[in-house]
Write an enzyme that holds these catalytic residues in place. Structure first.
Site, PDB file in Angstrom:
ATOM      1  CD  GLU A  70      -2.848   1.300   2.322  1.00  0.00           C
ATOM      2  OE1 GLU A  70      -2.927   0.425   3.208  1.00  0.00           O
ATOM      3  OE2 GLU A  70      -3.860   2.220   2.265  1.00  0.00           O
ATOM      4  CG  ASP A  88      -2.846  -2.774   4.465  1.00  0.00           C
ATOM      5  OD1 ASP A  88      -2.333  -1.874   5.113  1.00  0.00           O
ATOM      6  OD2 ASP A  88      -4.133  -2.567   4.187  1.00  0.00           O
ATOM      7  CB  ILE A  90      -0.955  -0.280   9.784  1.00  0.00           C
ATOM      8  CG1 ILE A  90       0.406  -0.362  10.422  1.00  0.00           C
ATOM      9  CG2 ILE A  90      -2.134  -0.083  11.011  1.00  0.00           C
ATOM     10  CD1 ILE A  90       0.834   0.644  11.528  1.00  0.00           C
ATOM     11  CG  ASP A  91      -6.640  -3.413   7.054  1.00  0.00           C
ATOM     12  OD1 ASP A  91      -6.951  -2.797   5.859  1.00  0.00           O
ATOM     13  OD2 ASP A  91      -7.538  -4.079   7.379  1.00  0.00           O
ATOM     14  CB  THR A  93      -3.980   3.704   9.084  1.00  0.00           C
ATOM     15  OG1 THR A  93      -3.241   2.587   8.600  1.00  0.00           O
ATOM     16  CG2 THR A  93      -3.189   4.896   9.579  1.00  0.00           C
ATOM     17  CG  ASP A 215      -7.600  -2.704   1.833  1.00  0.00           C
ATOM     18  OD1 ASP A 215      -7.173  -2.239   2.642  1.00  0.00           O
ATOM     19  OD2 ASP A 215      -8.170  -2.201   0.872  1.00  0.00           O
TER      20      ASP A 215
HETATM   21  C1  IPD Z   1      -8.771   0.482   5.385  1.00  0.00           C
HETATM   22  C2  IPD Z   1      -9.604  -0.345   6.569  1.00  0.00           C
HETATM   23  C3  IPD Z   1     -11.082  -0.180   6.647  1.00  0.00           C
HETATM   24  C4  IPD Z   1     -11.599  -0.206   5.136  1.00  0.00           C
HETATM   25  C5  IPD Z   1     -10.963   0.726   4.239  1.00  0.00           C
HETATM   26  C6  IPD Z   1      -9.366   0.669   4.148  1.00  0.00           C
HETATM   27  P1  IPD Z   1      -6.568   0.973   6.009  1.00  0.00           P
HETATM   28  O1  IPD Z   1      -7.351  -0.047   5.357  1.00  0.00           O
HETATM   29  O2  IPD Z   1      -9.429  -1.705   5.919  1.00  0.00           O
HETATM   30  O3  IPD Z   1     -11.744  -1.082   7.148  1.00  0.00           O
HETATM   31  O4  IPD Z   1     -12.960   0.208   5.229  1.00  0.00           O
HETATM   32  O5  IPD Z   1     -11.623   0.836   2.908  1.00  0.00           O
HETATM   33  O6  IPD Z   1      -8.923   1.491   3.401  1.00  0.00           O
HETATM   34  O7  IPD Z   1      -6.295   2.332   5.199  1.00  0.00           O
HETATM   35  O8  IPD Z   1      -6.414   1.274   7.354  1.00  0.00           O
HETATM   36  O9  IPD Z   1      -5.136   0.365   5.458  1.00  0.00           O
HETATM   37 CA    CA Z   2      -6.014  -1.338   4.572  1.00  0.00          CA
HETATM   38 CA    CA Z   3      -3.007   0.057   5.281  1.00  0.00          CA
END
Ligand code: IPD
Ligand code: CA
Ligand code: CA
Length: 266
Positions: A70, A88, A90-91, A93, A215
């Site tokens: 990402e 990813d 940190i999913d 963030t 994701d």
């Molecule tokens: C997000 C998270 C969130 C989802 C967003 C993603 P990120 O990832 O997974 O739950 O609803 O669409 O972008 O930006 O925290 O890596």
């Molecule tokens: Ca993510």
């Molecule tokens: Ca992320």
């Protein structure tokens, strides 16, 4: 299991745990927070540091492998040929910044477009979800059972509150009947954790309008290994080079949602 894949699996587990330690150690240091595409699209120095760490390990150990990440330390790929790590760092963030919990590191390793290894590490709960295609899915080394069929009226589903499709069609008219019919809805703010929860039976389905490959890559492998179905909201397979909507559930619930709810107005 072939030797090389056993090796990839062992390293991936080791590196994701080390990356988790880096994140925990960062809590005693200052966090730098920036906005990316909009004020709610956050990135921190730790998102970048964790991706840099993982990409460095992969390049050093498996120089012929490709990487999609990402935060841009990987490559812009147009082909699914060869081994591709989809990361990813940190999913969730926003949860990381606001709550210091409910975020995960997600890794999917694919060979010619086929998911072989999936890892999702919920750092603060110290829960490592892991699957190796054909060899089972695990949570902290305890094997996860195959998913049981669940009907809509008994289902607890994970939903993303941003019900806006890429063409700006607000889907509340499509999803409201589903929300009314299910037993309950949950929204955890990390797609990876929500997919891991489906694999572990804590959620019966997860639906969201738009995700990037990083994701869902790890979650796709884990959910499929326990017999779950992973598609877009049109019922098409998830593609690791393409952003899309996501619908995952056990096969019975998946087809019930797809046929009776999501496509209702199409
Ligand atoms: C997000 C998270 C969130 C989802 C967003 C993603 P990120 O990832 O997974 O739950 O609803 O669409 O972008 O930006 O925290 O890596
Ligand atoms: Ca993510
Ligand atoms: Ca992320």
């Amino acid at each position: 299991m072939e030797h090389i894949w056993k090796q990839i699996d062992t390293y991936a587990k080791q590196w994701i745990k080390q990356a988790g330690t880096l994140i925990k150690q960062s809590f005693s240091k200052e966090l730098l927070i920036q906005a990316k595409s909009n004020p709610n699209d956050l990135v921190t120095n730790m998102d970048r540091e964790v991706e840099r760490f993982l990409v460095g390990k992969i390049r050093e150990t498996f120089p012929s492998h490709h990487i999609i990440g990402e935060e841009g330390f990987g490559e812009d790929l147009e082909s699914k040929e060869g081994v591709i790590w989809v990361i990813d760092p940190i999913d969730g963030t926003m949860n990381f910044v606001h709550q210091q919990r409910n975020f995960a590191i997600s890794i999917g390793v694919f060979e010619n477009g086929i998911g072989r290894i999936g890892l999702i590490y919920d750092v603060m709960h110290d829960e490592l979800y892991h699957a190796f295609k054909g060899h089972g899915a695990f949570m902290n080394d305890i094997e996860l059972p195959k998913l049981e069929p669940v009907q809509v009226k008994e289902a607890v589903i994970g939903l993303n509150s941003t019900w806006v499709t890429p063409n700006k069609r607000i889907d509340k008219e499509v999803l409201t009947p589903l929300v009314r019919d299910v037993r309950g809805t949950r929204s955890y703010g990390s797609a990876a954790i929500e997919m891991a929860y489906v694999a572990a039976g804590r959620l019966d389905a997860y639906i969201t309008m738009r995700l990037s490959p990083w994701d869902f890559a790890g979650g796709k492998v884990i959910v499929e290994e326990v017999g779950g179905t992973t598609t877009t909201l049109d019922g098409a397979p998830l593609d690791i080079l393409t952003k899309s909507s996501v619908l995952i559930a056990n096969p019975i619930l998946h087809s019930e949602i797809l046929n009776n709810y999501v496509k209702r107005d199409q």
